[in-house]
Design an enzyme around this catalytic site. Structure first.
Site, PDB file in Angstrom:
ATOM      1  N   GLY A 150      67.659 130.665 102.723  1.00 25.40           N
ATOM      2  CA  GLY A 150      68.604 129.885 102.797  1.00 25.40           C
ATOM      3  C   GLY A 150      69.045 128.904 103.413  1.00 25.40           C
ATOM      4  O   GLY A 150      67.885 128.941 104.308  1.00 25.40           O
ATOM      5  N   ASN A 153      74.629 125.457 105.140  1.00 27.71           N
ATOM      6  CA  ASN A 153      75.877 124.663 105.159  1.00 27.71           C
ATOM      7  C   ASN A 153      77.017 125.814 104.587  1.00 27.71           C
ATOM      8  O   ASN A 153      77.624 125.974 104.865  1.00 27.71           O
ATOM      9  CB  ASN A 153      75.464 124.000 103.961  1.00 27.71           C
ATOM     10  CG  ASN A 153      75.348 123.685 102.424  1.00 27.71           C
ATOM     11  OD1 ASN A 153      74.273 124.849 102.496  1.00 27.71           O
ATOM     12  ND2 ASN A 153      75.737 123.181 101.789  1.00 27.71           N
ATOM     13  N   LYS A 176      65.987 134.999 104.201  1.00 27.18           N
ATOM     14  CA  LYS A 176      66.024 134.766 105.418  1.00 27.18           C
ATOM     15  C   LYS A 176      67.162 133.695 105.461  1.00 27.18           C
ATOM     16  O   LYS A 176      66.893 132.929 104.532  1.00 27.18           O
ATOM     17  CB  LYS A 176      64.693 134.096 106.317  1.00 27.18           C
ATOM     18  CG  LYS A 176      64.148 133.178 106.554  1.00 27.18           C
ATOM     19  CD  LYS A 176      62.848 132.591 107.083  1.00 27.18           C
ATOM     20  CE  LYS A 176      63.538 131.174 106.599  1.00 27.18           C
ATOM     21  NZ  LYS A 176      64.626 131.199 107.354  1.00 27.18           N
ATOM     22  N   THR A 232      61.348 120.776 100.836  1.00 25.36           N
ATOM     23  CA  THR A 232      60.962 122.477 101.104  1.00 25.36           C
ATOM     24  C   THR A 232      61.085 122.879  99.735  1.00 25.36           C
ATOM     25  O   THR A 232      59.657 124.126  99.730  1.00 25.36           O
ATOM     26  CB  THR A 232      62.088 122.738 102.317  1.00 25.36           C
ATOM     27  OG1 THR A 232      62.319 122.329 103.137  1.00 25.36           O
ATOM     28  CG2 THR A 232      62.091 124.020 102.436  1.00 25.36           C
ATOM     29  N   GLU A 250      67.572 125.774  94.884  1.00 30.34           N
ATOM     30  CA  GLU A 250      68.406 125.374  94.536  1.00 30.34           C
ATOM     31  C   GLU A 250      68.883 124.117  95.468  1.00 30.34           C
ATOM     32  O   GLU A 250      68.239 124.327  97.261  1.00 30.34           O
ATOM     33  CB  GLU A 250      69.531 125.853  94.682  1.00 30.34           C
ATOM     34  CG  GLU A 250      69.639 127.291  93.280  1.00 30.34           C
ATOM     35  CD  GLU A 250      70.400 126.341  92.995  1.00 30.34           C
ATOM     36  OE1 GLU A 250      71.577 125.451  93.099  1.00 30.34           O
ATOM     37  OE2 GLU A 250      70.540 127.035  91.378  1.00 30.34           O
ATOM     38  N   CYS A 284      75.159 120.128  98.796  1.00 29.14           N
ATOM     39  CA  CYS A 284      74.274 120.408  98.376  1.00 29.14           C
ATOM     40  C   CYS A 284      74.750 119.011  97.274  1.00 29.14           C
ATOM     41  O   CYS A 284      74.366 118.101  96.454  1.00 29.14           O
ATOM     42  CB  CYS A 284      73.321 121.094  97.784  1.00 29.14           C
ATOM     43  SG  CYS A 284      74.480 122.118  96.846  1.00 29.14           S
ATOM     44  N   GLU A 384      69.268 111.479 100.654  1.00 32.27           N
ATOM     45  CA  GLU A 384      70.297 112.337 100.624  1.00 32.27           C
ATOM     46  C   GLU A 384      70.127 112.157 102.105  1.00 32.27           C
ATOM     47  O   GLU A 384      69.611 112.370 102.864  1.00 32.27           O
ATOM     48  CB  GLU A 384      70.390 113.574 100.549  1.00 32.27           C
ATOM     49  CG  GLU A 384      71.143 115.154 100.819  1.00 32.27           C
ATOM     50  CD  GLU A 384      70.944 116.159 100.452  1.00 32.27           C
ATOM     51  OE1 GLU A 384      69.989 116.387 100.358  1.00 32.27           O
ATOM     52  OE2 GLU A 384      71.391 117.304  99.987  1.00 32.27           O
ATOM     53  N   GLU A 461      72.175 130.134  89.347  1.00 34.18           N
ATOM     54  CA  GLU A 461      73.135 130.535  90.177  1.00 34.18           C
ATOM     55  C   GLU A 461      74.453 130.765  89.358  1.00 34.18           C
ATOM     56  O   GLU A 461      74.648 129.642  88.750  1.00 34.18           O
ATOM     57  CB  GLU A 461      73.006 129.583  91.325  1.00 34.18           C
ATOM     58  CG  GLU A 461      72.094 130.313  92.273  1.00 34.18           C
ATOM     59  CD  GLU A 461      71.845 130.616  93.649  1.00 34.18           C
ATOM     60  OE1 GLU A 461      71.918 129.314  94.482  1.00 34.18           O
ATOM     61  OE2 GLU A 461      71.121 131.147  94.102  1.00 34.18           O
TER      62      GLU A 461
HETATM   63  N1  LIG Z   1      72.021 123.166  95.177  1.00 33.18           N
HETATM   64  C1  LIG Z   1      72.026 124.050  96.398  1.00 33.18           C
HETATM   65  O1  LIG Z   1      72.186 124.638  96.125  1.00 33.18           O
HETATM   66  C2  LIG Z   1      71.914 123.205  97.497  1.00 33.18           C
HETATM   67  C3  LIG Z   1      72.749 124.035  98.954  1.00 33.18           C
HETATM   68  C4  LIG Z   1      72.736 123.599  99.872  1.00 33.18           C
HETATM   69  C5  LIG Z   1      72.118 122.994 100.496  1.00 33.18           C
HETATM   70  N2  LIG Z   1      71.175 122.377  99.767  1.00 33.18           N
HETATM   71  C6  LIG Z   1      70.035 121.536  99.859  1.00 33.18           C
HETATM   72  O2  LIG Z   1      69.769 121.953 101.546  1.00 33.18           O
HETATM   73  C7  LIG Z   1      68.882 120.802 102.174  1.00 33.18           C
HETATM   74  C8  LIG Z   1      70.000 121.519 103.517  1.00 33.18           C
HETATM   75  O3  LIG Z   1      69.238 122.332 103.937  1.00 33.18           O
HETATM   76  P1  LIG Z   1      68.843 122.585 105.086  1.00 33.18           P
HETATM   77  O4  LIG Z   1      68.076 121.617 106.403  1.00 33.18           O
HETATM   78  O5  LIG Z   1      67.957 124.378 105.722  1.00 33.18           O
HETATM   79  O6  LIG Z   1      67.229 122.470 104.042  1.00 33.18           O
HETATM   80  P2  LIG Z   1      65.559 123.419 104.924  1.00 33.18           P
HETATM   81  O7  LIG Z   1      65.174 122.893 103.405  1.00 33.18           O
HETATM   82  O8  LIG Z   1      65.196 122.816 106.200  1.00 33.18           O
HETATM   83  O9  LIG Z   1      65.851 124.483 104.866  1.00 33.18           O
HETATM   84  C9  LIG Z   1      65.936 125.509 103.748  1.00 33.18           C
HETATM   85  C10 LIG Z   1      65.272 126.836 104.634  1.00 33.18           C
HETATM   86  O10 LIG Z   1      63.981 126.716 104.125  1.00 33.18           O
HETATM   87  C11 LIG Z   1      62.965 126.943 104.920  1.00 33.18           C
HETATM   88  N3  LIG Z   1      61.891 126.800 105.106  1.00 33.18           N
HETATM   89  C12 LIG Z   1      61.824 125.187 105.628  1.00 33.18           C
HETATM   90  N4  LIG Z   1      60.483 125.051 105.449  1.00 33.18           N
HETATM   91  C13 LIG Z   1      59.851 126.406 104.578  1.00 33.18           C
HETATM   92  C14 LIG Z   1      58.317 126.854 104.360  1.00 33.18           C
HETATM   93  N5  LIG Z   1      57.955 125.827 104.230  1.00 33.18           N
HETATM   94  N6  LIG Z   1      58.889 127.858 103.370  1.00 33.18           N
HETATM   95  C15 LIG Z   1      59.252 128.642 103.204  1.00 33.18           C
HETATM   96  N7  LIG Z   1      61.111 128.063 103.737  1.00 33.18           N
HETATM   97  C16 LIG Z   1      60.591 127.471 104.477  1.00 33.18           C
HETATM   98  C17 LIG Z   1      64.187 126.695 106.747  1.00 33.18           C
HETATM   99  O11 LIG Z   1      63.902 127.592 107.259  1.00 33.18           O
HETATM  100  C18 LIG Z   1      65.865 127.327 105.695  1.00 33.18           C
HETATM  101  O12 LIG Z   1      66.387 128.690 105.639  1.00 33.18           O
HETATM  102  C19 LIG Z   1      69.493 119.888 101.758  1.00 33.18           C
HETATM  103  O13 LIG Z   1      68.899 118.784 101.164  1.00 33.18           O
HETATM  104  C20 LIG Z   1      71.276 120.267 100.664  1.00 33.18           C
HETATM  105  O14 LIG Z   1      71.045 119.417  99.761  1.00 33.18           O
HETATM  106  C21 LIG Z   1      71.056 122.895  98.456  1.00 33.18           C
HETATM  107  C1  LIG Z   2      76.925 125.381  95.999  1.00 35.62           C
HETATM  108  N1  LIG Z   2      78.169 123.924  96.499  1.00 35.62           N
HETATM  109  C2  LIG Z   2      78.915 123.405  95.872  1.00 35.62           C
HETATM  110  C3  LIG Z   2      79.358 125.194  97.272  1.00 35.62           C
HETATM  111  C4  LIG Z   2      77.440 123.695  97.753  1.00 35.62           C
HETATM  112  C5  LIG Z   2      76.549 123.673  98.272  1.00 35.62           C
HETATM  113  O1  LIG Z   2      76.222 122.807  98.879  1.00 35.62           O
END
Ligand SMILES: NC(=O)c1ccc[n+]([C@@H]2O[C@H](COP(=O)([O-])OP(=O)(O)OC[C@H]3O[C@@H](n4cnc5c(N)ncnc54)[C@H](O)[C@@H]3O)[C@@H](O)[C@H]2O)c1
Ligand SMILES: C[N+](C)(C)CC=O
Ligand SMILES: [K+]
Length: 487
Positions: A150, A153, A176, A232, A250, A284, A384, A461
């Site tokens: 996860g 946010n 996780k 990631t 996602e 996101c 972003e 999803e």
């Molecule tokens: N599309 C969607 O539904 C959605 C929703 C929310 C956030 N996001 C995106 O998430 C990002 C922000 O969240 P963040 O900063 O937590 O993201 P991040 O990519 O830094 O981390 C996401 C998760 O991945 C884990 N992680 C990091 N490196 C890894 C690896 N090499 N292998 C396995 N797991 C690993 C982290 O510990 C964390 O749990 C933004 O880019 C946002 O747009 C997308």
């Molecule tokens: C899925 N949604 C729209 C809540 C947000 C993602 O960060």
């Protein structure tokens, strides 16, 4: 400590600790106060979780979908009954105002358990395929042990959006959470057990980017669903590819929101504000590139500035607060560095850009920020930011704006505001994104598939579509006569 869980991990139906794991603190983003002390999972904890999931999964898969659904629906009911408590925990975990979490976060998680619990009895059937005497049938079978990873946010929503479809299909899950928001998922695991979920089916382990690979590379894991950044996503997808695991990605975005000159101006401004400032901009799908048609630019900007400056920034636990801190100091610094780049590259700072008055200086606070006169090549328009920074651009005509809106490697979301119904449909057809809105922004009900195209990810999803990503089809050919063999 305000939110200390019984232990760091939840495995095989109970809390588990292993103090050999690297210790880390969970901070309340509004004050910097330590609210919990946890340990990252050791390899032994990872093995324990995977073994529990593997042990529990076959009996769960053998239950009827209706019986599985009943448990998920009960979990949804418990979540709704405890909405206040769960919302307060989500606010402590993330810093998001209680005004938001009380309507959005556990509610959206409960929606997922209710939806997947409810469709189970009808949506997991196979097909009968007549072949002229012989026939075939298909069965929808689970993948086995699924991993969810996860972002910070929407910790409770993400834990449920991944858990609900995984479980309803007959899988076990190991989730996780982000190291920034470790608390919400533990409560979801606890509630699932209380609702009757057999132990071992929904496990939560803590850790960061060093822990994720232990799960992604594990030979007993069949599927990985990540919510996180594109960077990631590429790492996780390539690690998963080494053993051909199923993946759902996602990821991030830089989504366009297009406002035509015939739009209902107040609605369009409201949509743009929701699509940039909700959850302090940490969403996101945010529409961070707001394209406004030239004829209405001045009016749009002056009302936007006026409404933005009225946003109530403050203590997230105060119900009047509309805008809280960012999740972490690191994320706050990243956003400020983008604001500096925006100024240096010549965008006009319309409002915000600084630290608000009258909030705790130990909190990760920032003002809701709007840049005008942004051009396509500026860094703030291409990357972003993942914070409350809106970029307003202007445009002349439809063809031009569609081409500019699509000129990005991302493709998560897009929105259009116009009163012209044919134009609205033409434009959403032309926009390259997975989730689109006409005269709205960022609404993501569980009934509707949610996900991205291009580098914003793949897989969906929510909705019935999610079932395809947590199950596979087994096809069985049945002969009704003797084998016709030339040998
Ligand atoms: N599309 C969607 O539904 C959605 C929703 C929310 C956030 N996001 C995106 O998430 C990002 C922000 O969240 P963040 O900063 O937590 O993201 P991040 O990519 O830094 O981390 C996401 C998760 O991945 C884990 N992680 C990091 N490196 C890894 C690896 N090499 N292998 C396995 N797991 C690993 C982290 O510990 C964390 O749990 C933004 O880019 C946002 O747009 C997308
Ligand atoms: C899925 N949604 C729209 C809540 C947000 C993602 O960060
Ligand atoms: K936190």
């Amino acid at each position: 400590m305000k939110a200390q869980p019984k232990a760091s991990h939840f495995i095989d139906g109970d809390y588990v600790e292993d103090t050999a794991g690297a210790p880390f603190d969970s901070l309340y983003p509004a004050t910097g106060e330590v609210i919990a002390r946890l340990h990252a999972a050791t390899p032994a904890i990872v093995e324990k979780a995977i073994a529990a999931a593997k042990r529990a999964q076959p009996a769960w898969a053998a239950m009827s979908p209706t019986a599985r659904g009943r448990i998920l629906k009960r979990a949804a009911d418990i979540m709704r009954e405890r909405n206040r408590e769960l919302s307060e925990l989500e606010t402590l975990d993330t810093g998001k105002p209680i005004q938001e979490t009380i309507v959005a976060d556990p509610t959206s998680g409960a929606d997922a358990f209710e939806f997947f619990g409810g469709i189970a009895a009808a949506a997991l059937n196979g097909d009968y395929i007549p072949l002229g005497g012989d026939f075939a049938f298909t069965k929808r079978v689970p993948l086995g042990v699924c991993v969810g990873i996860g972002a910070w946010n929407y910790p409770q929503q993400i834990a449920c959006w991944k858990g609900a479809p995984a479980l309803i299909c007959g899988n076990a899950m190991i989730f996780k959470p982000s190291e920034n928001t470790p608390l919400g998922a533990l409560k979801i695991a606890e509630i699932l057990v209380e609702a009757g979920l057999p132990k071992g089916l929904y496990n939560v382990i803590q850790g960061d980017r060093a822990t994720g690979p232990l799960l992604v590379n594990h030979p007993d894991v069949a599927k990985v669903s990540l919510t996180g950044s594109v960077e990631t996503g590429k790492k996780v997808a390539s690690a998963a590819a080494a053993s051909l695991k199923h993946v759902t990605m996602e990821l991030g975005g830089k989504s366009p929101l297009i406002v035509f000159d015939d739009a209902d101006l107040e609605s369009a401004i409201g949509g743009a504000m929701l699509g940039n400032f909700y959850s302090t901009g940490q969403v996101c799908s945010n529409g961070t590139r707001v394209f406004v048609q030239k004829g209405i630019k001045d009016k749009f900007l002056s009302r936007l500035k006026e409404r933005t400056e009225k946003i109530i920034i403050g203590d997230p636990m105060d119900e009047a607060t509309q805008f809280g801190p960012m999740v972490s100091k690191a994320q706050l610094d990243k956003v400020f560095s983008y604001i500096e780049k925006g100024k240096a590259e010549g965008a006009t700072l319309l409002t915000g850009g600084g630290i608000p008055n009258s909030v705790s200086s130990a909190g990760n606070y920032i003002q809701p920020t709007v840049f005008a006169d942004v051009t396509d090549d500026m860094t703030i328009c291409r990357e972003e930011i993942f914070g409350p920074v809106m970029c307003v651009l202007d445009f002349d005509n439809e063809d031009e704006v569609v081409a500019r809106a699509n000129a990005t490697e991302f493709g998560l979301s897009a929105g259009v505001f116009t009163q012209d119904i044919t134009r609205a449909h033409r434009v959403v057809d032309a926009l390259e994104a997975g989730t689109l809105w006409i005269n709205a922004y960022n609404l993501a009900p569980v009934e509707v598939p949610f996900g991205g195209s291009k580098q914003s990810g793949f897989g969906r999803e929510n909705s019935i579509a999610a079932l395809n990503h947590y199950s596979e089809l087994k096809s069985v050919y049945v002969a009704m006569g003797p084998v016709q063999s030339p040998y």
